[in-house]
Design an enzyme around this catalytic site. Structure first.
Site, short mmCIF file in Angstrom:
data_model
loop_
_atom_site.label_atom_id
_atom_site.label_comp_id
_atom_site.label_asym_id
_atom_site.label_seq_id
_atom_site.Cartn_x
_atom_site.Cartn_y
_atom_site.Cartn_z
N ASP A 119 0.84 -1.21 0.00
CA ASP A 119 0.00 0.00 0.00
C ASP A 119 0.87 1.25 0.00
OD1 ASP A 119 1.03 -0.23 2.54
OD2 ASP A 119 -0.91 -0.26 3.57
N ASP A 131 7.34 -4.66 14.27
CA ASP A 131 7.83 -3.28 14.19
C ASP A 131 8.02 -2.67 15.58
OD1 ASP A 131 5.09 -3.47 14.46
OD2 ASP A 131 4.63 -1.80 13.12
#
Length: 444
Positions: free
Chosen positions: A211, A287
């Protein structure tokens, strides 16, 4: 008279013998002639047969000659085609040699799952700038799962290599109510990076998601940063993202910073770093795991002021969290920066602390309870001290920048200092309680 008759009869006998002899000789001669005629006829038949055989052989040879001539023509055509093919192969072989001498800067992998329309938009953006530097940045799409639309879309591009991660192992979350998706994403990342570093043997990998769009100087930026990444082992990874990269907070497309906070969203790491991370890769939330101090061990990350990626993923695993406020307004760089001509040595560990301290010392201190209003009335760079996390969150809220912390570090911070533009080109530095001390700044 009687005597003459007798003598005549005596003469008839020899004449009869002569006649008989002559007849016998004639018969013998006729027999020989007949035999010879038969032999001649046989010889004629044989000769005719041989002639016909010879004619047949000549006819066959003529057909063979015609066939050979046609075969020669075909061979000549094939030789011409083979010659053209050999020339093409030689050119391709030469190109492969050139490509081999051109060591890739990094593999680029687009992480995908089940959003074919998003993937198409991302690949189009990447190919727009990657095609001219394809040998430096081999392109991969790694799909997690078996969504047929994503697979079909990925396989439709001849410019990239498709990888597929199929994981049938059940997912057991650590806490009730957690999204399984975050566990699957972590598994996919580990598998894809293992494939690229260990199977394909790349030295560096740039990770994108399905994306994202990239800036015109995306690849030049990472090539310039790769040299720093190899030279300075205090840099753990390079990112193309600035969490506070919204249009109102950025100004200089040339500005780069070190940060103690992992930005992600379009980032590059080396195999040596992955050798360290792979064995202990987390089950989920990879992350945030990378943002833990224990995992980056004092190392830092490079990031730009103006983002080199844009995230358009309003719909995904995070269900659009922060999208409207923080992602949609991001400014993606549209300036073609010549990174090869830039001196980036100021970003090395031995120089950056002093470089950053010098620009921080030059900023004007702003006291008070309404820093945003004060900042609007002061020319030049300013710095604002915060006491703790809650104080930082209050000040950040006044300006509209990210308030979030991870493991004691605010987003984008270096030595506790968060920098952003406010009424550009003015810079605002939010300074932690011990930041000046960490940077060796006294009496400022």
């Amino acid at each position: 008279m009687a005597k003459l008759s007798c003598d005549f009869r005596y003469l008839l006998i020899p004449a009869a013998f002569v006649f008989i002899y002559i007849q016998m000789r004639l018969f013998t001669t006729q027999s020989e002639y007949a035999d010879r005629m038969a032999e001649a006829v046989d010889a004629e038949h044989h000769c005719t047969s041989q002639m016909r055989l010879l004619i047949d052989q000549i006819s066959m040879q003529q057909e063979q000659i015609v066939a050979l001539e046609e075969g020669k023509k075909r061979k000549d055509q094939e030789c011409a085609q083979f010659k053209t093919l050999v020339n093409d192969l030689e050119k391709k072989a030469l190109q492969r040699v050139i490509d081999k001498t051109q060591v890739p800067v990094a593999a680029v992998v687009i992480m995908a799952c089940n959003r074919a329309d998003y993937l198409e938009r991302t690949v189009a953006s990447v190919l727009k700038y990657q095609s001219s530097v394809a040998s430096k940045y081999p392109l991969f799409v790694s799909q997690d799962g078996s969504d047929p639309r994503v697979k079909t879309k990925a396989l439709s591009y001849k410019e990239l290599t498709y990888m597929q991660h199929i994981d049938y192992d059940p997912v057991h979350t650590d806490r009730p109510g957690e999204l399984i998706a975050y566990y699957k994403i972590a598994r996919h990342y580990k598998w894809a990076l293992d494939e690229l570093f260990y199977k394909h043997n790349f030295d560096r990998v740039i990770i994108l998601e399905d994306d994202m769009e990239i800036a015109p100087d995306f690849f030049d930026y990472f090539e310039a940063a790769a040299a720093l990444l190899d030279k300075d082992k205090s840099i753990m990874a390079v990112s193309s993202w600035n969490d506070n990269g919204q249009k109102q907070f950025v100004y200089d497309p040339y500005a780069l910073y070190r940060s103690d906070f992992f930005p992600g969203l379009g980032w590059m790491l080396t195999r040596s770093v992955w050798n360290e991370l792979s064995p202990k890769w987390p089950k989920a939330y990879w992350d945030d795991w990378l943002r833990l101090k224990d995992n980056h061990n004092g190392r830092q990350f490079l990031r730009p002021e103006v983002c080199r990626t844009y995230n358009f993923g309003e719909h995904g695993s995070s269900m659009g969290q922060f999208f409207e406020k923080y992602l949609a307004p991001i400014k993606m760089n549209d300036v073609k920066v010549d990174w090869k001509s830039q001196d980036l040595s100021y970003l090395t560990e031995e120089k950056y602390a002093q470089y950053f301290a010098d620009i921080l010392k030059a900023a004007k201190p702003v006291p008070g309870t309404d820093p945003a209003l004060m900042a609007s009335n002061i020319e030049g760079d300013i710095r604002i001290q915060y006491r703790d996390q809650s104080d930082f969150e209050y000040i950040a809220q006044q300006f509209g920048v990210f308030e979030e912390w991870k493991d004691g570090v605010p987003r984008t911070a270096y030595k506790g200092v968060v920098v952003f533009r406010y009424h550009p080109p003015r810079r605002v530095f939010l300074v932690g309680p011990d930041s000046l001390q960490q940077l060796g700044i006294e009496n400022a």
